[in-house]
Design a protein around this motif. Structure first.
Motif, PDB file in Angstrom:
ATOM      1  N   GLY A 138      41.709  41.655  37.075  1.00  0.00           N
ATOM      2  CA  GLY A 138      42.913  40.842  37.041  1.00  0.00           C
ATOM      3  C   GLY A 138      42.654  39.375  37.266  1.00  0.00           C
ATOM      4  N   ALA A 139      43.522  38.761  38.082  1.00  0.00           N
ATOM      5  CA  ALA A 139      43.423  37.324  38.335  1.00  0.00           C
ATOM      6  C   ALA A 139      42.145  36.951  39.078  1.00  0.00           C
ATOM      7  CB  ALA A 139      44.641  36.843  39.126  1.00  0.00           C
ATOM      8  N   TYR A 140      41.528  37.914  39.771  1.00  0.00           N
ATOM      9  CA  TYR A 140      40.299  37.619  40.506  1.00  0.00           C
ATOM     10  C   TYR A 140      39.136  37.284  39.577  1.00  0.00           C
ATOM     11  CZ  TYR A 140      42.537  39.299  44.762  1.00  0.00           C
ATOM     12  OH  TYR A 140      43.386  39.456  45.825  1.00  0.00           O
ATOM     13  N   ASP A 171      53.870  30.168  38.763  1.00  0.00           N
ATOM     14  CA  ASP A 171      53.439  31.530  38.476  1.00  0.00           C
ATOM     15  C   ASP A 171      52.517  32.072  39.558  1.00  0.00           C
ATOM     16  OD1 ASP A 171      51.558  29.617  37.731  1.00  0.00           O
ATOM     17  OD2 ASP A 171      50.602  30.962  36.284  1.00  0.00           O
ATOM     18  N   LEU A 172      52.016  31.174  40.421  1.00  0.00           N
ATOM     19  CA  LEU A 172      51.174  31.576  41.543  1.00  0.00           C
ATOM     20  C   LEU A 172      51.945  31.579  42.861  1.00  0.00           C
ATOM     21  CD1 LEU A 172      47.989  29.550  40.578  1.00  0.00           C
ATOM     22  CD2 LEU A 172      48.385  31.992  40.243  1.00  0.00           C
ATOM     23  N   GLN A 194      43.681  33.209  43.950  1.00  0.00           N
ATOM     24  CA  GLN A 194      44.350  34.493  44.130  1.00  0.00           C
ATOM     25  C   GLN A 194      44.208  34.973  45.567  1.00  0.00           C
ATOM     26  OE1 GLN A 194      46.279  35.800  41.930  1.00  0.00           O
ATOM     27  NE2 GLN A 194      46.792  37.627  43.133  1.00  0.00           N
ATOM     28  N   GLU A 209      39.370  35.217  37.001  1.00  0.00           N
ATOM     29  CA  GLU A 209      39.516  33.824  36.589  1.00  0.00           C
ATOM     30  C   GLU A 209      39.675  32.871  37.763  1.00  0.00           C
ATOM     31  OE1 GLU A 209      39.123  32.884  33.524  1.00  0.00           O
ATOM     32  OE2 GLU A 209      38.942  34.934  32.738  1.00  0.00           O
ATOM     33  N   ILE A 210      40.527  33.226  38.712  1.00  0.00           N
ATOM     34  CA  ILE A 210      40.834  32.321  39.831  1.00  0.00           C
ATOM     35  C   ILE A 210      40.738  33.073  41.160  1.00  0.00           C
ATOM     36  CG2 ILE A 210      42.221  30.591  38.639  1.00  0.00           C
ATOM     37  CD1 ILE A 210      44.702  32.266  39.334  1.00  0.00           C
TER      38      ILE A 210
END
Length: 455
Positions: free
Chosen positions: A202-204, A429-430, A211, A206-207
Protein backbone atom coordinates in the motif's frame (compact mmCIF):
# COMPACT_ATOMS: atom_id res chain seq x y z
CA UNK A 1 21.27 43.60 48.31
CA UNK A 2 20.07 42.77 44.82
CA UNK A 3 23.17 40.63 44.26
CA UNK A 4 22.50 38.72 47.47
CA UNK A 5 18.91 37.99 46.39
CA UNK A 6 20.08 36.76 43.00
CA UNK A 7 22.80 34.65 44.62
CA UNK A 8 20.27 33.14 47.03
CA UNK A 9 17.90 32.28 44.18
CA UNK A 10 20.72 30.66 42.20
CA UNK A 11 21.74 28.57 45.22
CA UNK A 12 18.15 27.44 45.65
CA UNK A 13 17.99 26.35 42.02
CA UNK A 14 21.25 24.40 42.35
CA UNK A 15 20.10 22.72 45.58
CA UNK A 16 16.94 21.33 43.97
CA UNK A 17 18.54 18.29 42.41
CA UNK A 18 16.73 15.02 41.91
CA UNK A 19 18.53 11.70 42.31
CA UNK A 20 18.97 9.49 39.27
CA UNK A 21 16.63 6.84 40.67
CA UNK A 22 13.93 9.46 41.21
CA UNK A 23 14.23 10.67 37.63
CA UNK A 24 14.12 7.07 36.41
CA UNK A 25 11.02 6.32 38.48
CA UNK A 26 9.12 9.28 37.01
CA UNK A 27 10.37 8.45 33.51
CA UNK A 28 9.12 4.86 33.76
CA UNK A 29 5.82 6.10 35.17
CA UNK A 30 5.34 8.47 32.26
CA UNK A 31 6.18 5.74 29.77
CA UNK A 32 3.74 3.38 31.44
CA UNK A 33 0.75 5.72 31.44
CA UNK A 34 1.35 6.53 27.77
CA UNK A 35 1.91 2.94 26.69
CA UNK A 36 -1.55 1.41 26.50
CA UNK A 37 -2.84 -1.56 24.55
CA UNK A 38 -3.34 0.53 21.43
CA UNK A 39 0.35 1.46 21.45
CA UNK A 40 1.18 -2.23 21.69
CA UNK A 41 -1.06 -3.21 18.78
CA UNK A 42 -0.38 -0.48 16.19
CA UNK A 43 3.40 -0.98 15.64
CA UNK A 44 3.27 -4.73 14.78
CA UNK A 45 0.52 -4.16 12.22
CA UNK A 46 2.47 -1.23 10.79
CA UNK A 47 5.65 -3.31 10.63
CA UNK A 48 3.95 -6.07 8.68
CA UNK A 49 2.50 -3.60 6.18
CA UNK A 50 5.70 -1.55 5.85
CA UNK A 51 7.98 -4.55 5.26
CA UNK A 52 11.45 -3.41 4.17
CA UNK A 53 10.43 0.20 4.87
CA UNK A 54 9.60 -0.49 8.51
CA UNK A 55 12.37 1.79 9.84
CA UNK A 56 11.08 4.79 7.86
CA UNK A 57 7.52 4.07 8.91
CA UNK A 58 8.61 3.71 12.53
CA UNK A 59 10.37 7.08 12.40
CA UNK A 60 7.19 8.76 11.18
CA UNK A 61 5.14 7.01 13.87
CA UNK A 62 7.49 8.20 16.62
CA UNK A 63 7.36 11.81 15.39
CA UNK A 64 3.59 12.12 15.68
CA UNK A 65 3.17 9.84 18.70
CA UNK A 66 5.96 10.34 21.24
CA UNK A 67 7.10 13.58 19.59
CA UNK A 68 3.80 15.44 19.78
CA UNK A 69 3.13 14.08 23.27
CA UNK A 70 6.50 15.42 24.47
CA UNK A 71 5.85 18.81 22.87
CA UNK A 72 2.48 18.92 24.59
CA UNK A 73 3.96 18.29 28.03
CA UNK A 74 6.65 20.92 27.50
CA UNK A 75 4.05 23.42 26.29
CA UNK A 76 1.96 22.89 29.43
CA UNK A 77 4.88 23.25 31.86
CA UNK A 78 6.06 26.41 30.08
CA UNK A 79 2.72 28.17 30.60
CA UNK A 80 1.62 26.59 33.87
CA UNK A 81 0.83 23.13 35.22
CA UNK A 82 -2.35 21.96 33.48
CA UNK A 83 -3.93 21.84 30.05
CA UNK A 84 -6.31 24.61 31.17
CA UNK A 85 -3.31 26.92 31.58
CA UNK A 86 -2.52 26.31 27.92
CA UNK A 87 -6.11 27.17 27.01
CA UNK A 88 -5.77 30.43 28.95
CA UNK A 89 -3.71 31.74 26.04
CA UNK A 90 -7.07 32.14 24.31
CA UNK A 91 -9.36 32.81 27.25
CA UNK A 92 -10.83 31.38 30.44
CA UNK A 93 -13.96 29.94 28.86
CA UNK A 94 -12.01 28.30 26.08
CA UNK A 95 -9.57 26.83 28.61
CA UNK A 96 -12.40 25.09 30.46
CA UNK A 97 -14.05 23.93 27.24
CA UNK A 98 -10.80 22.52 25.84
CA UNK A 99 -9.91 20.77 29.08
CA UNK A 100 -13.32 19.17 29.53
CA UNK A 101 -13.41 17.95 25.92
CA UNK A 102 -9.94 16.39 26.07
CA UNK A 103 -10.49 14.75 29.45
CA UNK A 104 -13.83 13.28 28.39
CA UNK A 105 -12.67 12.07 24.99
CA UNK A 106 -9.46 10.37 26.08
CA UNK A 107 -11.05 9.35 29.38
CA UNK A 108 -14.38 7.65 30.13
CA UNK A 109 -15.90 8.29 26.72
CA UNK A 110 -13.26 6.39 24.80
CA UNK A 111 -9.78 5.45 26.04
CA UNK A 112 -10.68 4.19 29.51
CA UNK A 113 -13.36 1.69 28.39
CA UNK A 114 -10.96 0.48 25.70
CA UNK A 115 -8.31 -0.41 28.28
CA UNK A 116 -10.71 -2.83 29.94
CA UNK A 117 -12.13 -4.34 26.78
CA UNK A 118 -8.72 -4.82 25.12
CA UNK A 119 -7.35 -6.45 28.29
CA UNK A 120 -10.13 -9.00 28.09
CA UNK A 121 -9.92 -9.50 24.32
CA UNK A 122 -6.17 -10.22 24.21
CA UNK A 123 -5.43 -11.64 27.65
CA UNK A 124 -8.49 -13.81 28.33
CA UNK A 125 -10.84 -14.30 25.38
CA UNK A 126 -8.49 -16.51 23.27
CA UNK A 127 -8.88 -19.22 25.94
CA UNK A 128 -12.68 -19.13 26.14
CA UNK A 129 -15.43 -20.94 24.30
CA UNK A 130 -18.08 -18.67 22.78
CA UNK A 131 -20.92 -19.30 25.31
CA UNK A 132 -18.70 -18.18 28.19
CA UNK A 133 -17.50 -14.93 26.68
CA UNK A 134 -20.11 -12.49 27.98
CA UNK A 135 -20.10 -13.39 31.68
CA UNK A 136 -16.32 -13.82 31.85
CA UNK A 137 -16.02 -10.38 30.23
CA UNK A 138 -18.14 -8.93 33.04
CA UNK A 139 -15.94 -10.55 35.68
CA UNK A 140 -12.61 -9.61 34.08
CA UNK A 141 -13.52 -5.99 33.34
CA UNK A 142 -15.14 -5.69 36.77
CA UNK A 143 -11.90 -6.79 38.45
CA UNK A 144 -9.89 -4.58 36.09
CA UNK A 145 -11.76 -1.37 36.92
CA UNK A 146 -12.00 -2.35 40.58
CA UNK A 147 -8.20 -2.47 40.68
CA UNK A 148 -8.05 0.80 38.78
CA UNK A 149 -10.26 2.42 41.43
CA UNK A 150 -8.19 0.99 44.28
CA UNK A 151 -4.82 1.95 42.81
CA UNK A 152 -6.05 5.44 41.88
CA UNK A 153 -7.44 6.05 45.35
CA UNK A 154 -4.19 7.54 46.59
CA UNK A 155 -2.61 9.47 43.72
CA UNK A 156 0.54 10.22 45.73
CA UNK A 157 1.45 6.51 45.59
CA UNK A 158 0.74 6.09 41.88
CA UNK A 159 4.22 7.22 40.80
CA UNK A 160 6.05 4.77 43.05
CA UNK A 161 3.61 1.94 42.36
CA UNK A 162 3.82 2.15 38.57
CA UNK A 163 7.43 3.24 38.23
CA UNK A 164 8.94 0.68 40.62
CA UNK A 165 6.75 -2.37 40.11
CA UNK A 166 4.35 -2.43 37.18
CA UNK A 167 6.49 -0.88 34.43
CA UNK A 168 9.49 -3.23 34.80
CA UNK A 169 7.16 -6.22 34.46
CA UNK A 170 5.64 -4.72 31.32
CA UNK A 171 9.05 -4.07 29.76
CA UNK A 172 10.31 -7.57 30.57
CA UNK A 173 7.27 -9.11 28.86
CA UNK A 174 7.80 -7.08 25.68
CA UNK A 175 11.53 -7.84 25.60
CA UNK A 176 10.79 -11.56 25.94
CA UNK A 177 8.48 -11.45 22.92
CA UNK A 178 11.10 -9.56 20.89
CA UNK A 179 14.01 -11.81 21.84
CA UNK A 180 11.99 -14.91 21.10
CA UNK A 181 11.21 -13.55 17.65
CA UNK A 182 14.87 -12.72 16.98
CA UNK A 183 16.73 -15.71 18.41
CA UNK A 184 14.42 -18.71 18.76
CA UNK A 185 14.34 -21.27 15.99
CA UNK A 186 11.22 -20.80 13.93
CA UNK A 187 9.66 -24.00 12.70
CA UNK A 188 8.60 -23.96 9.03
CA UNK A 189 5.68 -26.18 10.02
CA UNK A 190 4.25 -23.73 12.53
CA UNK A 191 1.00 -21.95 11.85
CA UNK A 192 2.89 -18.63 11.68
CA UNK A 193 5.48 -18.22 8.94
CA UNK A 194 8.58 -16.06 9.38
CA UNK A 195 11.46 -15.13 7.16
CA UNK A 196 13.27 -12.23 5.57
CA UNK A 197 11.42 -8.94 5.70
CA UNK A 198 9.03 -8.71 2.78
CA UNK A 199 8.06 -5.96 0.34
CA UNK A 200 6.06 -2.98 1.63
CA UNK A 201 2.35 -2.82 0.89
CA UNK A 202 0.00 0.00 0.00
CA UNK A 203 1.07 3.52 0.87
CA UNK A 204 4.15 2.19 2.69
CA UNK A 205 5.70 1.39 -0.70
CA UNK A 206 5.68 5.06 -1.75
CA UNK A 207 5.56 7.20 1.39
CA UNK A 208 6.53 5.00 4.37
CA UNK A 209 7.63 7.85 6.64
CA UNK A 210 4.51 9.90 5.98
CA UNK A 211 2.21 6.92 6.32
CA UNK A 212 3.90 6.14 9.62
CA UNK A 213 3.11 9.69 10.72
CA UNK A 214 -0.55 9.05 9.97
CA UNK A 215 -0.51 5.93 12.14
CA UNK A 216 1.07 7.90 14.97
CA UNK A 217 -1.59 10.57 14.53
CA UNK A 218 -4.30 7.97 15.14
CA UNK A 219 -2.57 6.74 18.29
CA UNK A 220 -3.88 9.95 19.94
CA UNK A 221 -1.03 10.37 22.40
CA UNK A 222 -0.77 14.06 21.49
CA UNK A 223 -3.81 15.16 23.52
CA UNK A 224 -2.82 12.66 26.22
CA UNK A 225 0.47 14.52 26.63
CA UNK A 226 -1.46 17.62 27.67
CA UNK A 227 -3.36 15.62 30.27
CA UNK A 228 -0.44 13.62 31.66
CA UNK A 229 1.70 16.73 32.14
CA UNK A 230 0.13 17.23 35.56
CA UNK A 231 1.36 13.78 36.65
CA UNK A 232 5.00 14.52 35.92
CA UNK A 233 4.80 18.06 37.35
CA UNK A 234 3.27 16.84 40.62
CA UNK A 235 5.80 14.02 40.81
CA UNK A 236 8.72 16.43 40.37
CA UNK A 237 7.28 18.75 43.02
CA UNK A 238 6.89 15.76 45.31
CA UNK A 239 10.68 15.49 45.36
CA UNK A 240 10.89 19.06 46.73
CA UNK A 241 11.62 20.71 43.38
CA UNK A 242 9.82 24.04 43.55
CA UNK A 243 11.44 26.55 41.21
CA UNK A 244 9.91 26.95 37.76
CA UNK A 245 13.24 26.54 36.02
CA UNK A 246 13.94 23.16 37.62
CA UNK A 247 10.40 21.90 37.11
CA UNK A 248 10.76 22.64 33.39
CA UNK A 249 14.21 21.04 33.37
CA UNK A 250 13.13 17.76 34.96
CA UNK A 251 9.90 17.63 32.96
CA UNK A 252 11.99 17.84 29.80
CA UNK A 253 14.45 15.18 31.03
CA UNK A 254 11.77 12.73 32.17
CA UNK A 255 9.62 13.41 29.09
CA UNK A 256 12.53 12.85 26.72
CA UNK A 257 13.47 9.68 28.60
CA UNK A 258 9.94 8.33 28.32
CA UNK A 259 9.89 9.17 24.59
CA UNK A 260 13.19 7.29 24.15
CA UNK A 261 11.84 4.18 25.92
CA UNK A 262 8.68 4.36 23.83
CA UNK A 263 10.78 4.52 20.67
CA UNK A 264 12.82 1.46 21.65
CA UNK A 265 9.69 -0.53 22.50
CA UNK A 266 8.03 0.58 19.27
CA UNK A 267 11.08 -0.68 17.37
CA UNK A 268 10.85 -4.12 18.97
CA UNK A 269 7.14 -4.44 18.24
CA UNK A 270 7.50 -3.11 14.69
CA UNK A 271 10.30 -5.58 14.01
CA UNK A 272 8.11 -8.47 15.21
CA UNK A 273 5.51 -7.45 12.65
CA UNK A 274 8.05 -6.93 9.88
CA UNK A 275 9.50 -10.48 10.10
CA UNK A 276 6.09 -12.15 10.36
CA UNK A 277 5.05 -13.32 6.90
CA UNK A 278 1.63 -14.78 7.75
CA UNK A 279 -0.94 -12.00 7.23
CA UNK A 280 -3.14 -10.89 10.14
CA UNK A 281 -6.04 -8.48 10.28
CA UNK A 282 -4.62 -6.47 13.21
CA UNK A 283 -1.63 -6.19 15.49
CA UNK A 284 -3.37 -7.90 18.40
CA UNK A 285 -4.01 -11.09 16.44
CA UNK A 286 -0.45 -11.00 15.13
CA UNK A 287 1.12 -10.68 18.58
CA UNK A 288 -1.04 -13.42 20.07
CA UNK A 289 -0.25 -15.83 17.21
CA UNK A 290 3.48 -15.05 17.28
CA UNK A 291 3.90 -15.47 21.05
CA UNK A 292 1.85 -18.68 21.06
CA UNK A 293 3.88 -20.05 18.15
CA UNK A 294 7.32 -19.12 19.49
CA UNK A 295 6.84 -19.65 23.22
CA UNK A 296 4.16 -22.33 23.22
CA UNK A 297 1.50 -22.20 25.95
CA UNK A 298 3.70 -19.77 27.89
CA UNK A 299 3.51 -17.33 24.97
CA UNK A 300 -0.10 -16.48 25.58
CA UNK A 301 0.62 -15.91 29.25
CA UNK A 302 3.51 -13.57 28.46
CA UNK A 303 1.37 -11.58 26.04
CA UNK A 304 -1.55 -11.52 28.48
CA UNK A 305 0.62 -10.14 31.28
CA UNK A 306 2.12 -7.49 28.98
CA UNK A 307 -1.28 -6.37 27.69
CA UNK A 308 -2.81 -6.38 31.17
CA UNK A 309 -0.10 -4.14 32.60
CA UNK A 310 -0.09 -1.88 29.54
CA UNK A 311 -3.81 -1.33 29.94
CA UNK A 312 -3.74 -1.08 33.73
CA UNK A 313 -1.02 1.58 33.85
CA UNK A 314 -2.80 3.66 31.21
CA UNK A 315 -6.10 3.23 33.03
CA UNK A 316 -4.58 4.42 36.32
CA UNK A 317 -2.99 7.44 34.65
CA UNK A 318 -6.19 8.45 32.86
CA UNK A 319 -8.38 7.95 35.93
CA UNK A 320 -6.04 9.88 38.23
CA UNK A 321 -5.69 12.80 35.81
CA UNK A 322 -9.43 12.91 35.12
CA UNK A 323 -10.39 12.82 38.81
CA UNK A 324 -7.80 15.46 39.73
CA UNK A 325 -9.08 17.88 37.12
CA UNK A 326 -12.81 17.47 37.77
CA UNK A 327 -12.31 17.61 41.54
CA UNK A 328 -10.61 20.96 40.98
CA UNK A 329 -13.47 22.03 38.70
CA UNK A 330 -16.15 20.78 41.13
CA UNK A 331 -14.54 20.88 44.62
CA UNK A 332 -17.79 19.83 46.30
CA UNK A 333 -17.47 16.39 44.68
CA UNK A 334 -14.76 14.30 46.32
CA UNK A 335 -11.84 12.81 44.42
CA UNK A 336 -12.87 9.27 45.40
CA UNK A 337 -16.45 9.78 44.24
CA UNK A 338 -15.30 11.03 40.83
CA UNK A 339 -12.92 8.09 40.55
CA UNK A 340 -15.72 5.65 41.41
CA UNK A 341 -18.09 7.19 38.85
CA UNK A 342 -15.44 7.08 36.13
CA UNK A 343 -14.57 3.43 36.84
CA UNK A 344 -18.20 2.28 36.97
CA UNK A 345 -19.05 4.16 33.76
CA UNK A 346 -16.00 2.74 31.99
CA UNK A 347 -16.88 -0.77 33.18
CA UNK A 348 -20.36 -0.50 31.69
CA UNK A 349 -19.21 0.96 28.37
CA UNK A 350 -16.42 -1.63 28.02
CA UNK A 351 -19.07 -4.36 28.00
CA UNK A 352 -21.91 -2.86 25.97
CA UNK A 353 -21.84 -0.89 22.73
CA UNK A 354 -18.10 -0.34 22.57
CA UNK A 355 -17.94 -0.86 18.80
CA UNK A 356 -20.55 1.83 18.26
CA UNK A 357 -18.80 4.10 20.75
CA UNK A 358 -15.52 3.77 18.86
CA UNK A 359 -17.27 4.46 15.57
CA UNK A 360 -18.78 7.67 16.97
CA UNK A 361 -15.79 8.81 19.05
CA UNK A 362 -13.04 8.42 16.49
CA UNK A 363 -14.33 11.13 14.10
CA UNK A 364 -14.79 13.45 17.07
CA UNK A 365 -11.23 12.81 18.23
CA UNK A 366 -10.02 13.51 14.70
CA UNK A 367 -11.71 16.91 14.86
CA UNK A 368 -10.12 17.91 18.16
CA UNK A 369 -6.62 16.52 17.64
CA UNK A 370 -5.55 19.15 15.06
CA UNK A 371 -6.87 21.91 17.32
CA UNK A 372 -4.67 20.77 20.19
CA UNK A 373 -1.63 20.38 17.93
CA UNK A 374 -2.05 23.94 16.60
CA UNK A 375 -2.39 25.34 20.12
CA UNK A 376 0.69 23.45 21.32
CA UNK A 377 2.84 24.62 18.41
CA UNK A 378 1.71 28.25 18.71
CA UNK A 379 2.31 28.25 22.47
CA UNK A 380 6.05 28.02 21.84
CA UNK A 381 5.80 31.43 20.17
CA UNK A 382 3.73 33.06 22.92
CA UNK A 383 6.36 35.70 23.68
CA UNK A 384 6.31 36.93 20.10
CA UNK A 385 2.53 36.59 19.83
CA UNK A 386 1.98 38.47 23.07
CA UNK A 387 -1.64 39.50 23.62
CA UNK A 388 -2.65 38.81 20.01
CA UNK A 389 -5.00 36.02 20.98
CA UNK A 390 -6.62 36.00 17.53
CA UNK A 391 -3.49 34.20 16.33
CA UNK A 392 -4.56 31.23 18.43
CA UNK A 393 -8.26 31.64 17.70
CA UNK A 394 -8.00 31.81 13.91
CA UNK A 395 -5.26 29.19 13.71
CA UNK A 396 -7.35 26.68 15.65
CA UNK A 397 -10.61 27.71 13.96
CA UNK A 398 -9.26 27.18 10.45
CA UNK A 399 -7.74 23.84 11.49
CA UNK A 400 -11.00 22.74 13.10
CA UNK A 401 -13.09 23.61 10.04
CA UNK A 402 -11.02 21.31 7.83
CA UNK A 403 -10.71 18.63 10.51
CA UNK A 404 -14.50 18.71 10.99
CA UNK A 405 -15.07 17.98 7.31
CA UNK A 406 -12.45 15.23 7.47
CA UNK A 407 -14.04 13.71 10.57
CA UNK A 408 -17.49 13.73 9.00
CA UNK A 409 -16.10 12.16 5.84
CA UNK A 410 -14.45 9.39 7.87
CA UNK A 411 -17.87 8.71 9.39
CA UNK A 412 -19.32 8.34 5.89
CA UNK A 413 -21.03 11.74 5.86
CA UNK A 414 -20.38 14.07 2.93
CA UNK A 415 -20.95 17.83 3.18
CA UNK A 416 -21.31 18.22 -0.57
CA UNK A 417 -19.39 21.07 -2.13
CA UNK A 418 -17.56 21.79 1.13
CA UNK A 419 -16.12 18.27 1.12
CA UNK A 420 -15.16 18.62 -2.53
CA UNK A 421 -13.29 21.86 -1.81
CA UNK A 422 -11.45 20.35 1.13
CA UNK A 423 -10.47 17.35 -0.97
CA UNK A 424 -8.39 19.73 -3.09
CA UNK A 425 -6.33 20.98 -0.14
CA UNK A 426 -2.69 19.84 0.03
CA UNK A 427 -2.21 16.76 2.26
CA UNK A 428 -5.96 16.34 2.73
CA UNK A 429 -5.86 12.78 1.42
CA UNK A 430 -3.32 12.08 4.18
CA UNK A 431 -5.62 13.49 6.88
CA UNK A 432 -3.34 16.52 7.29
CA UNK A 433 -5.24 19.00 5.19
CA UNK A 434 -5.67 21.28 8.22
CA UNK A 435 -1.97 22.28 8.35
CA UNK A 436 -1.94 25.03 5.70
CA UNK A 437 -5.32 26.54 6.74
CA UNK A 438 -4.07 26.65 10.34
CA UNK A 439 -0.94 28.52 9.26
CA UNK A 440 -3.03 30.97 7.19
CA UNK A 441 -5.36 31.54 10.14
CA UNK A 442 -2.47 32.24 12.51
CA UNK A 443 -0.99 34.78 10.07
CA UNK A 444 -4.37 36.51 9.72
CA UNK A 445 -4.46 36.76 13.50
CA UNK A 446 -1.39 39.01 13.34
CA UNK A 447 -3.19 41.66 11.27
CA UNK A 448 -3.66 44.99 13.12
CA UNK A 449 -7.45 44.83 12.88
CA UNK A 450 -8.19 42.89 16.06
CA UNK A 451 -8.51 44.05 19.62
CA UNK A 452 -5.51 42.63 21.35
CA UNK A 453 -6.82 41.74 24.76
CA UNK A 454 -7.97 38.58 26.52
CA UNK A 455 -11.00 39.87 28.34
Amino acid sequence: MQWNLQSSSWKKIKMERMKARQVLSITLTLFAVFFGAGNMIFPPAMGQQAGEHYIQALAGFIVTDAGIALLGMIAVVLVGTEVSDLGELVGRRFAIFLSVCIYLLIGPLFALPRTGSVSFELAVRPYLTEPNVWWVSLIVTGIFFGLTYYLSGNPKKVVNLIGKYLTPVLLICIVLIFLACVFMEKSPHGRVQYGSIGAPRGAYAEIPFFQGMIEGYYALDGPAGLVFAIIIINAVRGYQVKTKRNIIKYTLICGAGAALILSVVYYMLTYVGAVTRTPFSNGGSLLHAVTSDLLGPAGGIVLGVAVLFACMTTSIGLTTSFADYFHELFPNVSYKKITAIVCVFSFVISNIGLDMLVKVSLPVLMMFYPVTVVLVVLSFFKKGIGSKRMVYVLGMLFAFCVAFVDGMQSAGISLGVVTEICNKLPFYDLRLGWIIPAAVGALLGLLPVWKYNRQ
